[in-house]
Design a protein around this motif. Structure first.
Motif, PDB file in Angstrom:
ATOM      1  N   GLU A  73       4.266   9.820  16.919  1.00  0.00           N
ATOM      2  CA  GLU A  73       4.742  10.829  15.956  1.00  0.00           C
ATOM      3  C   GLU A  73       5.464  10.136  14.805  1.00  0.00           C
ATOM      4  O   GLU A  73       5.268  10.483  13.636  1.00  0.00           O
ATOM      5  N   PHE A  74       6.316   9.172  15.151  1.00  0.00           N
ATOM      6  CA  PHE A  74       7.047   8.403  14.141  1.00  0.00           C
ATOM      7  C   PHE A  74       6.075   7.691  13.198  1.00  0.00           C
ATOM      8  O   PHE A  74       6.222   7.761  11.977  1.00  0.00           O
TER       9      PHE A  74
ATOM     10  N   LYS B 240       5.715   6.720   6.019  1.00  0.00           N
ATOM     11  CA  LYS B 240       5.021   6.450   4.764  1.00  0.00           C
ATOM     12  C   LYS B 240       5.016   4.928   4.543  1.00  0.00           C
ATOM     13  O   LYS B 240       5.981   4.243   4.867  1.00  0.00           O
ATOM     14  N   PHE B 241       3.938   4.417   3.989  1.00  0.00           N
ATOM     15  CA  PHE B 241       3.830   2.981   3.751  1.00  0.00           C
ATOM     16  C   PHE B 241       5.028   2.454   2.956  1.00  0.00           C
ATOM     17  O   PHE B 241       5.555   1.384   3.251  1.00  0.00           O
ATOM     18  N   ASP B 242       5.448   3.233   1.956  1.00  0.00           N
ATOM     19  CA  ASP B 242       6.548   2.788   1.097  1.00  0.00           C
ATOM     20  C   ASP B 242       7.864   2.650   1.850  1.00  0.00           C
ATOM     21  O   ASP B 242       8.776   1.961   1.384  1.00  0.00           O
ATOM     22  N   ASP B 243       7.996   3.317   2.995  1.00  0.00           N
ATOM     23  CA  ASP B 243       9.263   3.318   3.740  1.00  0.00           C
ATOM     24  C   ASP B 243       9.349   2.236   4.815  1.00  0.00           C
ATOM     25  O   ASP B 243      10.410   2.037   5.407  1.00  0.00           O
ATOM     26  N   ILE B 244       8.252   1.531   5.085  1.00  0.00           N
ATOM     27  CA  ILE B 244       8.233   0.575   6.202  1.00  0.00           C
ATOM     28  C   ILE B 244       9.273  -0.524   6.029  1.00  0.00           C
ATOM     29  O   ILE B 244      10.058  -0.802   6.941  1.00  0.00           O
ATOM     30  N   ALA B 245       9.319  -1.148   4.856  1.00  0.00           N
ATOM     31  CA  ALA B 245      10.275  -2.245   4.632  1.00  0.00           C
ATOM     32  C   ALA B 245      11.711  -1.738   4.754  1.00  0.00           C
ATOM     33  O   ALA B 245      12.560  -2.399   5.379  1.00  0.00           O
ATOM     34  N   LYS B 246      11.997  -0.579   4.188  1.00  0.00           N
ATOM     35  CA  LYS B 246      13.358  -0.027   4.244  1.00  0.00           C
ATOM     36  C   LYS B 246      13.770   0.271   5.686  1.00  0.00           C
ATOM     37  O   LYS B 246      14.883  -0.063   6.106  1.00  0.00           O
TER      38      LYS B 246
ATOM     39  N   GLU C  12      -2.794   0.715  10.593  1.00  0.00           N
ATOM     40  CA  GLU C  12      -2.290  -0.226   9.588  1.00  0.00           C
ATOM     41  C   GLU C  12      -0.768  -0.131   9.470  1.00  0.00           C
ATOM     42  O   GLU C  12      -0.080  -1.150   9.365  1.00  0.00           O
ATOM     43  N   LYS C  13      -0.213   1.082   9.510  1.00  0.00           N
ATOM     44  CA  LYS C  13       1.255   1.235   9.443  1.00  0.00           C
ATOM     45  C   LYS C  13       1.904   0.555  10.649  1.00  0.00           C
ATOM     46  O   LYS C  13       2.923  -0.124  10.514  1.00  0.00           O
ATOM     47  N   GLU C  14       1.304   0.721  11.811  1.00  0.00           N
ATOM     48  CA  GLU C  14       1.840   0.078  13.014  1.00  0.00           C
ATOM     49  C   GLU C  14       1.776  -1.442  12.888  1.00  0.00           C
ATOM     50  O   GLU C  14       2.719  -2.156  13.252  1.00  0.00           O
TER      51      GLU C  14
END
Length: 194
Positions: free
Chosen positions: A130-131, A136-142, A183-185
């Motif tokens: 779910e997470f 969002k891709f833009d939030d991964i680094a943050k 890809e996000k994972e």
């Protein structure tokens, strides 16, 4: 089919900017091409959504149980007692060539510690998925930068377990998700796995 495709097209255009921002390789032109495909298909019959129950995506989960039986035919399978699954299984006999497979049974989860443990693991993985789905891709680094030490260690352990399972057998890896979620994972796990 018309209403279904019109709704999809409307949804895509409503969320166009978010789609372009979050999915690599998608641009304004891709959205227009997809819209054109949907417009051209509006008068066609969509075989895969005909005669289905309204608001029901999957009518039974038995196929997920059966997958394990075929892939791991030399293993013993102990499933949680689910009446609809048992009823569905009762309709079949499972074979590997001429050898009947009877390497599975159903047990009540409250009397079987390993089923209880499996439920906990599946629950954790469900929350994790779910997470990932909402990420969002833009939030991964943050997000990675804001993790405390305990969260980092828990992510490292989760990714390590998944990596070890995959190294043990590729058949343990079974995704039912969008490629973007995979890809996000991957991006999330980069610094946690050596």
């Amino acid at each position: 089919a018309n209403k279904f495709l019109i709704e999809i097209k409307s949804y895509i255009f409503k969320h166009k900017d978010e789609v372009i921002r979050n999915i690599k390789g998608i641009d304004e032109y891709s959205i227009l091409v997809l819209a054109d495909i949907l417009r051209n298909a509006q008068n066609e019959e969509l075989v895969f959504i005909q005669n289905n129950q309204n608001y029901e995506l999957i009518d039974r989960l038995a196929e997920f149980y059966m997958r394990s039986l075929g892939l791991f035919k030399n293993s013993e399978h102990i499933f949680d007692e689910e009446e609809n699954i048992i009823d569905y299984f009762d309709k079949f006999e499972f074979y590997d060539e001429d050898q009947m497979l009877n390497h599975f049974k159903f047990e009540k989860s409250h009397t079987h510690l390993l089923i209880q443990l499996s439920d906990v693991v599946v629950g954790i993985l469900g929350k994790y998925n779910e997470f990932i789905n909402d990420l969002k891709f833009d939030d991964i680094a943050k997000i990675k930068n804001n993790l405390n030490d305990l969260q980092k260690e828990n992510f490292r352990k989760l990714f390590e377990l998944c990596k070890n399972a995959e190294l043990s057998s590729k058949a343990f890896v079974h995704y039912i998700t969008a490629l973007t979620n995979i890809e996000k994972e991957r991006l999330l796990s980069l610094e946690f796995i050596q």
